[in-house]
Design a protein around this motif. Structure first.
Motif, PDB file in Angstrom:
ATOM      1  N   GLY A 101      62.260  96.667 -44.228  1.00 43.31           N
ATOM      2  CA  GLY A 101      63.413  96.253 -43.258  1.00 43.31           C
ATOM      3  C   GLY A 101      63.422  94.715 -42.621  1.00 43.31           C
ATOM      4  O   GLY A 101      62.593  93.962 -43.347  1.00 43.31           O
ATOM      5  N   ASP A 102      64.303  94.337 -41.817  1.00 42.09           N
ATOM      6  CA  ASP A 102      64.244  93.245 -41.400  1.00 42.09           C
ATOM      7  C   ASP A 102      63.023  92.372 -40.804  1.00 42.09           C
ATOM      8  O   ASP A 102      62.868  91.519 -41.024  1.00 42.09           O
ATOM      9  CB  ASP A 102      65.415  92.909 -40.338  1.00 42.09           C
ATOM     10  CG  ASP A 102      66.840  93.063 -40.725  1.00 42.09           C
ATOM     11  OD1 ASP A 102      67.080  92.982 -41.914  1.00 42.09           O
ATOM     12  OD2 ASP A 102      67.820  93.096 -39.942  1.00 42.09           O
ATOM     13  N   ASP A 103      62.319  93.349 -40.193  1.00 46.20           N
ATOM     14  CA  ASP A 103      61.153  92.857 -39.470  1.00 46.20           C
ATOM     15  C   ASP A 103      59.931  92.219 -40.516  1.00 46.20           C
ATOM     16  O   ASP A 103      59.698  91.195 -40.580  1.00 46.20           O
ATOM     17  CB  ASP A 103      60.130  94.010 -38.911  1.00 46.20           C
ATOM     18  CG  ASP A 103      61.113  94.256 -37.432  1.00 46.20           C
ATOM     19  OD1 ASP A 103      62.043  93.539 -37.141  1.00 46.20           O
ATOM     20  OD2 ASP A 103      60.702  95.488 -36.800  1.00 46.20           O
ATOM     21  N   GLY A 104      60.015  93.061 -41.551  1.00 41.36           N
ATOM     22  CA  GLY A 104      59.014  92.756 -42.782  1.00 41.36           C
ATOM     23  C   GLY A 104      59.535  91.279 -43.604  1.00 41.36           C
ATOM     24  O   GLY A 104      58.739  90.322 -43.682  1.00 41.36           O
ATOM     25  N   LEU A 105      60.752  91.361 -43.644  1.00 37.68           N
ATOM     26  CA  LEU A 105      61.393  90.465 -44.446  1.00 37.68           C
ATOM     27  C   LEU A 105      61.351  89.048 -43.569  1.00 37.68           C
ATOM     28  O   LEU A 105      60.777  88.127 -44.227  1.00 37.68           O
ATOM     29  CB  LEU A 105      63.017  90.774 -44.794  1.00 37.68           C
ATOM     30  CG  LEU A 105      63.804  89.497 -45.722  1.00 37.68           C
ATOM     31  CD1 LEU A 105      62.975  89.172 -46.891  1.00 37.68           C
ATOM     32  CD2 LEU A 105      65.105  90.030 -45.769  1.00 37.68           C
ATOM     33  N   LEU A 106      61.867  89.168 -42.449  1.00 36.81           N
ATOM     34  CA  LEU A 106      61.762  87.753 -41.723  1.00 36.81           C
ATOM     35  C   LEU A 106      60.226  87.384 -41.433  1.00 36.81           C
ATOM     36  O   LEU A 106      60.009  86.014 -41.400  1.00 36.81           O
ATOM     37  CB  LEU A 106      62.420  87.914 -40.368  1.00 36.81           C
ATOM     38  CG  LEU A 106      64.144  88.229 -40.450  1.00 36.81           C
ATOM     39  CD1 LEU A 106      64.710  88.646 -39.254  1.00 36.81           C
ATOM     40  CD2 LEU A 106      64.750  86.652 -41.041  1.00 36.81           C
ATOM     41  N   ALA A 107      59.445  88.027 -41.065  1.00 38.57           N
ATOM     42  CA  ALA A 107      58.098  87.798 -40.885  1.00 38.57           C
ATOM     43  C   ALA A 107      57.515  87.107 -42.194  1.00 38.57           C
ATOM     44  O   ALA A 107      56.987  86.075 -42.318  1.00 38.57           O
ATOM     45  CB  ALA A 107      57.241  89.054 -40.722  1.00 38.57           C
ATOM     46  N   ALA A 108      57.714  87.656 -43.372  1.00 36.81           N
ATOM     47  CA  ALA A 108      57.432  86.966 -44.530  1.00 36.81           C
ATOM     48  C   ALA A 108      58.110  85.653 -44.960  1.00 36.81           C
ATOM     49  O   ALA A 108      57.418  84.638 -45.273  1.00 36.81           O
ATOM     50  CB  ALA A 108      57.898  87.733 -45.767  1.00 36.81           C
ATOM     51  N   LEU A 109      59.355  85.488 -44.378  1.00 34.01           N
ATOM     52  CA  LEU A 109      59.905  84.160 -44.613  1.00 34.01           C
ATOM     53  C   LEU A 109      59.402  83.129 -43.601  1.00 34.01           C
ATOM     54  O   LEU A 109      59.095  82.195 -43.997  1.00 34.01           O
ATOM     55  CB  LEU A 109      61.547  84.423 -44.106  1.00 34.01           C
ATOM     56  CG  LEU A 109      62.387  84.442 -45.029  1.00 34.01           C
ATOM     57  CD1 LEU A 109      63.893  84.722 -44.705  1.00 34.01           C
ATOM     58  CD2 LEU A 109      62.529  83.276 -46.135  1.00 34.01           C
ATOM     59  N   VAL A 110      58.950  83.654 -42.480  1.00 36.62           N
ATOM     60  CA  VAL A 110      58.274  82.754 -41.698  1.00 36.62           C
ATOM     61  C   VAL A 110      57.024  82.095 -42.102  1.00 36.62           C
ATOM     62  O   VAL A 110      56.640  81.017 -41.950  1.00 36.62           O
ATOM     63  CB  VAL A 110      58.090  83.254 -40.090  1.00 36.62           C
ATOM     64  CG1 VAL A 110      57.254  82.556 -39.171  1.00 36.62           C
ATOM     65  CG2 VAL A 110      59.413  83.476 -39.418  1.00 36.62           C
ATOM     66  N   ARG A 111      56.205  83.218 -42.565  1.00 37.87           N
ATOM     67  CA  ARG A 111      54.918  82.868 -43.108  1.00 37.87           C
ATOM     68  C   ARG A 111      55.209  81.761 -44.331  1.00 37.87           C
ATOM     69  O   ARG A 111      54.408  80.922 -44.434  1.00 37.87           O
ATOM     70  CB  ARG A 111      54.360  84.153 -43.814  1.00 37.87           C
ATOM     71  CG  ARG A 111      53.060  83.924 -44.543  1.00 37.87           C
ATOM     72  CD  ARG A 111      52.403  85.423 -45.092  1.00 37.87           C
ATOM     73  NE  ARG A 111      53.311  86.114 -45.630  1.00 37.87           N
ATOM     74  CZ  ARG A 111      53.752  85.859 -46.872  1.00 37.87           C
ATOM     75  NH1 ARG A 111      53.380  85.046 -47.728  1.00 37.87           N
ATOM     76  NH2 ARG A 111      54.525  86.765 -47.583  1.00 37.87           N
ATOM     77  N   ILE A 112      56.159  82.141 -45.152  1.00 31.65           N
ATOM     78  CA  ILE A 112      56.282  81.076 -46.357  1.00 31.65           C
ATOM     79  C   ILE A 112      56.735  79.755 -45.835  1.00 31.65           C
ATOM     80  O   ILE A 112      56.140  78.713 -46.520  1.00 31.65           O
ATOM     81  CB  ILE A 112      57.331  81.717 -47.384  1.00 31.65           C
ATOM     82  CG1 ILE A 112      56.860  82.972 -47.910  1.00 31.65           C
ATOM     83  CG2 ILE A 112      57.897  80.659 -48.346  1.00 31.65           C
ATOM     84  CD1 ILE A 112      57.564  83.785 -48.843  1.00 31.65           C
ATOM     85  N   LEU A 113      57.459  79.608 -44.881  1.00 37.20           N
ATOM     86  CA  LEU A 113      57.923  78.438 -44.423  1.00 37.20           C
ATOM     87  C   LEU A 113      56.732  77.841 -43.729  1.00 37.20           C
ATOM     88  O   LEU A 113      56.546  76.431 -44.059  1.00 37.20           O
ATOM     89  CB  LEU A 113      59.117  78.609 -43.346  1.00 37.20           C
ATOM     90  CG  LEU A 113      60.468  78.955 -43.927  1.00 37.20           C
ATOM     91  CD1 LEU A 113      61.492  79.377 -42.793  1.00 37.20           C
ATOM     92  CD2 LEU A 113      60.944  77.692 -44.753  1.00 37.20           C
ATOM     93  N   GLY A 114      56.032  78.296 -43.264  1.00 33.72           N
ATOM     94  CA  GLY A 114      54.496  77.968 -42.618  1.00 33.72           C
ATOM     95  C   GLY A 114      53.667  77.337 -43.829  1.00 33.72           C
ATOM     96  O   GLY A 114      53.205  76.265 -43.846  1.00 33.72           O
ATOM     97  N   GLU A 115      53.684  78.206 -45.022  1.00 32.50           N
ATOM     98  CA  GLU A 115      52.879  77.766 -46.061  1.00 32.50           C
ATOM     99  C   GLU A 115      53.421  76.516 -46.754  1.00 32.50           C
ATOM    100  O   GLU A 115      52.828  75.665 -47.274  1.00 32.50           O
ATOM    101  CB  GLU A 115      52.816  78.756 -47.235  1.00 32.50           C
ATOM    102  CG  GLU A 115      52.093  79.909 -46.826  1.00 32.50           C
ATOM    103  CD  GLU A 115      52.220  81.173 -47.682  1.00 32.50           C
ATOM    104  OE1 GLU A 115      51.590  82.250 -47.365  1.00 32.50           O
ATOM    105  OE2 GLU A 115      53.106  81.256 -48.488  1.00 32.50           O
TER     106      GLU A 115
END
Lengths: 284, 284
Positions: free
Chosen positions: A109-123
């Motif tokens: 869902g959106d929650d999972g996708l956006l949380a993963a995007l935020v994590r990758i941008l952090g990395e």
């Protein structure tokens, strides 16, 4: 001795007026700004006054090098974007690597996708900040905005809507619902609030009334996808015959607080910021 | 010695073809039939071949005297009706008495309102029977109809949809949802399945697939409001890009079973009747 330069803010801009408001707030705080406008989503007039480039959603490589070239160490994701199809995304090589890192989250869902995007941008070395950290005036405390206050009937519908919206949010379905006389007229999933309001008008039930309730989903990534409310929402809710809007205090961005309030007053509607943890539980 | 005459069946008819099918089944069982066609809902062509009268929804007095004049002791409520506004109802004096007896149920969800109506008709001396008791061929056992079977991907979406539809049903919101790749595209409330399918097509996500899941709500009065599925649903699901439909075995009326199956086969879609109690729990 030189002053430490303020961190530049990269704004990843979808639709609506908020990207410019974040830019104004960052500038007022002394931070340089660079806007990445997503093609097909960012509004040209909104980003034109600011240093910016327009980039396809899939062109992650170009996006990251632009952000680095402009010294951005902080990022803000703001403004609605429609989730694209994989086919239409045409990722560049960096985009393909990011898609691979997203992996299963692409099918969440959106929650999972956006949380993963935020994590990758952090990395990738960026500090992702929430738009609400810049737009403190657009986030309100619990209470009524404007002249109109929900009566006992509307309060009962709000309480029912809070219960329904929380259940929907736990399932990562959506943020909102429309309730009239204890009956759920419509529930928001992917289509968005305005489409839900439009059909609510056609599903009205015996009696008057009706409220829109909009809450943050429990698992929702506030730094990527905060509920927003603007004057258009107020007008659409009025067109659907509703008596007012209840939204989550502290977790909703008002795109234009004074115009939202002015429209609600003009149309005879209430606007109430609620704390769902207490509003649902205790009859007001 | 005279044979005991068979009880006459009064059919309270909303839209669609099912009122005539109930009439055929009752006649085949040797029961006389009288149809009350609700004005604006019952289709004239469907009820024309049967003894019938058209009555406004609010004209409960006229409805009850017609049923009694035709010796109806059993009643079947069948075919969709839009919940009217109180203002448009214009009740006759018996209608006003029934509205008063409905009382708070008028402001409940559909489940509460229909359960109260069935109770009142019982108090008036009628035996309210479910359409499914007459249309045994239209209710199916668990299993696949037609040539196509959901693959593992579609099964995962069905399981997610069952979980979501059960949660929605417990809140008396609606019977159905559309799920694609684990994402809930749309949720049905008052607008009905066809409207939900139409917007699902516009909300499609990356990747292929997508399923419609439709279940009985846990508190739903089967004698007044059973989920139905017809060839139009199959065509609309296909137009929305979906791969198939999962519906509740034993608790769904197929308006035309063989045409549903023929359409699904023609369009390359699966139709599967499931037991939600076991389908959601164990990965197939």
């Amino acid at each position: 001795m030189n002053a430490v330069p303020a961190a530049a803010v990269g704004i990843l801009a979808g639709g609506g007026p908020l990207p410019a408001k974040v830019a104004e707030a960052a500038k007022a705080a002394g931070q340089p700004v660079f806007i990445i406008g997503f093609e097909g989503f960012a509004e040209p007039d909104v980003i034109a006054p600011w240093p910016h480039e327009c980039v396809r959603l899939g062109a992650a490589g170009r996006m990251l090098s632009l952000l680095r070239a402009h010294g951005c160490t902080e990022l803000v994701l703001i403004g609605p974007i429609r989730r694209p199809s994989l086919r239409s995304l045409c990722p560049d090589s960096e985009g393909a690597r990011i898609l691979a890192r997203l992996g299963k989250a692409l099918f969440a869902g959106d929650d999972g996708l956006l949380a993963a995007l935020v994590r990758i941008l952090g990395e990738e070395g960026f500090h992702v900040r929430g738009a609400h950290e810049f737009l403190s005036h657009s986030v309100v405390k619990p209470g009524v905005l404007g002249r109109y206050v929900p009566d006992a009937h509307a309060q009962a519908d709000i309480r029912h809507g809070v219960m329904v919206a929380q259940a929907l949010g736990r399932l990562d379905i959506g943020q909102g619902c429309v309730v009239q006389n204890g009956v759920v007229l419509a529930v928001e999933a992917m289509e968005g609030t305005d489409a839900m309001l439009a059909r609510s008008g056609a599903c009205r039930q015996p009696g008057e009334g009706g409220v829109l309730v909009k809450l943050l989903k429990p698992g929702q990534e506030k730094r990527a996808d905060m509920p927003t409310l603007g004057p258009v929402t107020v007008r659409n809710a009025h067109a659907a015959g509703l008596r007012g809007i209840a939204f989550e205090a502290g977790n909703t961005l008002l795109t234009d607080r004074s115009e939202c309030q002015a429209e609600a007053d003009r149309l005879g509607m209430f606007l109430i910021a609620i704390d769902p943890a207490t509003y649902g539980a205790t009859p007001a």
